[in-house]
Motif scaffolding. Sequence first.
Motif, PDB file in Angstrom:
ATOM      1  N   SER A 228      -0.048  10.163   5.933  1.00 43.85           N
ATOM      2  CA  SER A 228      -1.234   9.609   5.653  1.00 43.85           C
ATOM      3  C   SER A 228      -1.897   9.373   7.134  1.00 43.85           C
ATOM      4  CB  SER A 228      -1.266   8.469   4.940  1.00 43.85           C
ATOM      5  OG  SER A 228      -0.882   6.893   5.772  1.00 43.85           O
TER       6      SER A 228
ATOM      7  N   HIS B  72       1.351   4.669  -2.468  1.00 48.34           N
ATOM      8  CA  HIS B  72       1.414   6.011  -2.085  1.00 48.34           C
ATOM      9  C   HIS B  72       2.710   6.622  -2.979  1.00 48.34           C
ATOM     10  CE1 HIS B  72      -2.277   6.926   0.150  1.00 48.34           C
ATOM     11  NE2 HIS B  72      -1.762   5.727   1.098  1.00 48.34           N
TER      12      HIS B  72
ATOM     13  N   ASP C 121      -6.957   7.241   0.031  1.00 43.47           N
ATOM     14  CA  ASP C 121      -6.606   5.795  -0.447  1.00 43.47           C
ATOM     15  C   ASP C 121      -7.566   5.581  -1.499  1.00 43.47           C
ATOM     16  OD1 ASP C 121      -5.150   5.215   1.377  1.00 43.47           O
ATOM     17  OD2 ASP C 121      -6.230   4.234   2.811  1.00 43.47           O
TER      18      ASP C 121
ATOM     19  N   HIS D  19       0.845  -0.968   0.011  1.00 41.43           N
ATOM     20  CA  HIS D  19       0.022  -0.022  -0.043  1.00 41.43           C
ATOM     21  C   HIS D  19       0.884   1.237   0.113  1.00 41.43           C
ATOM     22  CE1 HIS D  19      -3.417   2.496   1.101  1.00 41.43           C
ATOM     23  NE2 HIS D  19      -2.810   3.145   2.056  1.00 41.43           N
TER      24      HIS D  19
HETATM   25 ZN    ZN Z   1      -3.174   5.106   2.793  1.00 42.87          ZN
END
Ligand code: ZN
Length: 338
Positions: A145, A121, A305, A117
């Motif tokens: 984040s 980003h 996200d 993940h």
């Molecule tokens: Zn995230």
Amino acid sequence: MKTILALETSCDETAVAILRGRNSHSGSELLASEVASQIAEHEKHGGIVPEVAARNHLVHAPRLLERTTLDAKIDMSMVDVFAATSGPGLASSLMIGASIAKGLAIGFGKPYLAINHLEGHLLSPFFGGADSDGQIRPNVSLIASGGHTMLIRVHGLSDYQLIGRTVDDAAGEAFDKVAKMLGLGYPGGPEIEKHARAGDPDRFDLPRSMLESENFSFSGLKTAVRYLLPKLKGDFLADLCASFQQAVIDVLVRKSIAAPRKYGVDLVTMSGGVSCNRKLRRQLGEACARQGFEFKSAEAWLCTDNAAMIAFAALLRSQAGFESKLTEEIDPNLALAL
Ligand code: ZN
Ligand code: KG4
């Protein structure tokens, strides 16, 4: 020309995207991207309940798969790689996206790619195209984040070195917690940004912690707001939001512009939900310009996200020859860099 279908289910957003690489390396075209938020559902419970999040992913994912393939005007059999976020995140949520992607890969006889993940980003400032030779230019990257705040030295695709990380709260978490104290809604970042617009960032002198370190700390700032609040009277909301926001921005900017020279790069990139913040984008951009660094931020719609960033990371990895084993497990604590 590869077509990637990616699922992102690491936390409380269910997302599916379909991305097509234009030719072997340069450029890509987003054919469809959908995000189903569960914010309203989790607000009822006063926070994210993993069990509820997982069940919602199960409900939303099939619907989003249908919608994105329709939007993209493609058939599942035209997908070349099925990708999913494999960590970090909530185990039961990650499992849903990864299982669906693996199932599709098996069903259609195509490769599966597990994506971190945070790499999604990290690469999102380059969305749409890496350099013409498919390379990611060396840079210092700020990921800020709700779950993470880190500075990464990026040597190239999949070659990352951790410069610093938060030792307590993430920047977005601090925005969310302070917003809650102020009686504002969730997520707190956009709420605080909205109120801060009319406020004076110099009215309250809030701490900027660990300025001499490469790591970050935001819990002292949050606690300072907690102690200050009962002493305040009258109209203070806009000024407090502005002062808090400026304290977070000062820390993020200062560390992000100290790193490039030390690590021998001239490009600073920024991604993650907090990088939606317009004042942060402006001030980091200006600070980079003063230092002679180039600055590349993820576009605002890519900061929070989504699955487009996962598809993009999968496209670059696939073009570079990466593939994951179907036996590869999800990892709630998956690290990006050591
Ligand atoms: Zn995230
Ligand atoms: O990247 P993201 O969607 O999810 C994680 O991977 O954590 O980031 C969500 C975080 C939340 O904490 C939210 O308050 C913060 O990003 N955020 C902002 C803004 N928009 C979202 N923080 C500051 N200013 C904003 N405009």
